[in-house]
Motif scaffolding. Structure first.
Motif, PDB file in Angstrom:
ATOM      1  N   ALA A   1      -1.806  -2.146   1.543  1.00  0.00           N
ATOM      2  CA  ALA A   1      -3.108  -1.904   2.167  1.00  0.00           C
ATOM      3  C   ALA A   1      -4.125  -1.446   1.126  1.00  0.00           C
ATOM      4  CB  ALA A   1      -2.968  -0.874   3.287  1.00  0.00           C
ATOM      5  N   ASP A   2      -3.712  -0.575   0.214  1.00  0.00           N
ATOM      6  CA  ASP A   2      -4.601  -0.112  -0.858  1.00  0.00           C
ATOM      7  C   ASP A   2      -5.003  -1.267  -1.776  1.00  0.00           C
ATOM      8  OD1 ASP A   2      -4.322   2.435   0.185  1.00  0.00           O
ATOM      9  OD2 ASP A   2      -2.883   3.094  -1.357  1.00  0.00           O
ATOM     10  N   ILE A   3      -4.052  -2.108  -2.114  1.00  0.00           N
ATOM     11  CA  ILE A   3      -4.336  -3.264  -2.976  1.00  0.00           C
ATOM     12  C   ILE A   3      -5.334  -4.197  -2.290  1.00  0.00           C
ATOM     13  CG2 ILE A   3      -3.321  -5.368  -3.950  1.00  0.00           C
ATOM     14  CD1 ILE A   3      -0.747  -3.639  -4.420  1.00  0.00           C
ATOM     15  N   ARG A   4      -5.101  -4.447  -1.007  1.00  0.00           N
ATOM     16  CA  ARG A   4      -6.005  -5.329  -0.258  1.00  0.00           C
ATOM     17  C   ARG A   4      -7.421  -4.751  -0.218  1.00  0.00           C
ATOM     18  NH1 ARG A   4      -5.345  -9.386   3.807  1.00  0.00           N
ATOM     19  NH2 ARG A   4      -7.183  -9.481   5.122  1.00  0.00           N
ATOM     20  N   GLU A   5      -7.524  -3.468   0.037  1.00  0.00           N
ATOM     21  CA  GLU A   5      -8.834  -2.821   0.099  1.00  0.00           C
ATOM     22  C   GLU A   5      -9.567  -2.923  -1.241  1.00  0.00           C
ATOM     23  OE1 GLU A   5     -10.676   1.628   0.859  1.00  0.00           O
ATOM     24  OE2 GLU A   5      -8.695   1.154   1.645  1.00  0.00           O
ATOM     25  N   ARG A   6      -8.863  -2.634  -2.330  1.00  0.00           N
ATOM     26  CA  ARG A   6      -9.486  -2.724  -3.659  1.00  0.00           C
ATOM     27  C   ARG A   6      -9.901  -4.155  -3.983  1.00  0.00           C
ATOM     28  NH1 ARG A   6      -5.240   0.756  -7.067  1.00  0.00           N
ATOM     29  NH2 ARG A   6      -3.943  -0.344  -5.603  1.00  0.00           N
ATOM     30  N   SER A   7      -9.067  -5.120  -3.577  1.00  0.00           N
ATOM     31  CA  SER A   7      -9.384  -6.522  -3.824  1.00  0.00           C
ATOM     32  C   SER A   7     -10.637  -6.948  -3.050  1.00  0.00           C
ATOM     33  CB  SER A   7      -8.192  -7.394  -3.413  1.00  0.00           C
ATOM     34  OG  SER A   7      -8.507  -8.748  -3.548  1.00  0.00           O
ATOM     35  N   GLN A   8     -10.710  -6.530  -1.797  1.00  0.00           N
ATOM     36  CA  GLN A   8     -11.882  -6.867  -0.980  1.00  0.00           C
ATOM     37  C   GLN A   8     -13.147  -6.212  -1.525  1.00  0.00           C
ATOM     38  OE1 GLN A   8     -10.364  -5.671   2.871  1.00  0.00           O
ATOM     39  NE2 GLN A   8      -9.741  -7.776   3.364  1.00  0.00           N
ATOM     40  N   LEU A   9     -13.029  -4.980  -2.000  1.00  0.00           N
ATOM     41  CA  LEU A   9     -14.174  -4.282  -2.587  1.00  0.00           C
ATOM     42  C   LEU A   9     -14.642  -5.010  -3.853  1.00  0.00           C
ATOM     43  CD1 LEU A   9     -16.142  -1.902  -2.680  1.00  0.00           C
ATOM     44  CD2 LEU A   9     -14.399  -0.614  -3.921  1.00  0.00           C
ATOM     45  N   ALA A  10     -13.719  -5.393  -4.703  1.00  0.00           N
ATOM     46  CA  ALA A  10     -14.072  -6.103  -5.941  1.00  0.00           C
ATOM     47  C   ALA A  10     -14.729  -7.441  -5.627  1.00  0.00           C
ATOM     48  CB  ALA A  10     -12.826  -6.313  -6.800  1.00  0.00           C
TER      49      ALA A  10
END
Length: 105
Positions: free
Chosen positions: A86-95
């Motif tokens: 979930a953290d990886i997905r959130e960071r990816s979406q933010l980037a």
């Protein structure tokens, strides 16, 4: 290959464990076993046969999947928790959102 002589094929077979950092115990190999001399012999027969006319300049690694599961591969992703994903997905979406905002379209 340009300039390749007719009938000349180049290849390389690496026995398991010859390269530094390779597994030396079967439990470190994804297939959970070492390869056999018969399996290596089968590869060599194939490489020398007419069935392999077009293969040249390749190194075929027979290591039971160790190369793909070793360090610096995606094998470690299987140990990530749901929260880590979930953290990886959130960071990816933010980037992605930041990148899109900077585009001049």
């Amino acid at each position: 290959m340009e300039g390749q002589a007719d009938g000349l094929r180049l290849g390389d077979a690496q026995p398991h464990g010859q390269k530094r950092g390779r597994a030396t115990q079967a439990d470190q190999i994804p297939m959970r076993r070492m390869g056999t001399i018969e399996e290596l012999a089968n590869l060599m027969i194939f490489l020398l046969s007419d069935a392999c006319d077009c293969l040249t300049g390749e190194t075929i690694t027979m290591d039971g999947g160790q190369k793909l599961a070793g360090p610096c591969t995606f094998a470690g992703l299987t140990t990530l928790s749901d929260q880590a994903w979930a953290d990886i997905r959130e960071r990816s979406q933010l980037a992605t959102a930041q990148s899109k905002a900077q585009r001049n379209v």
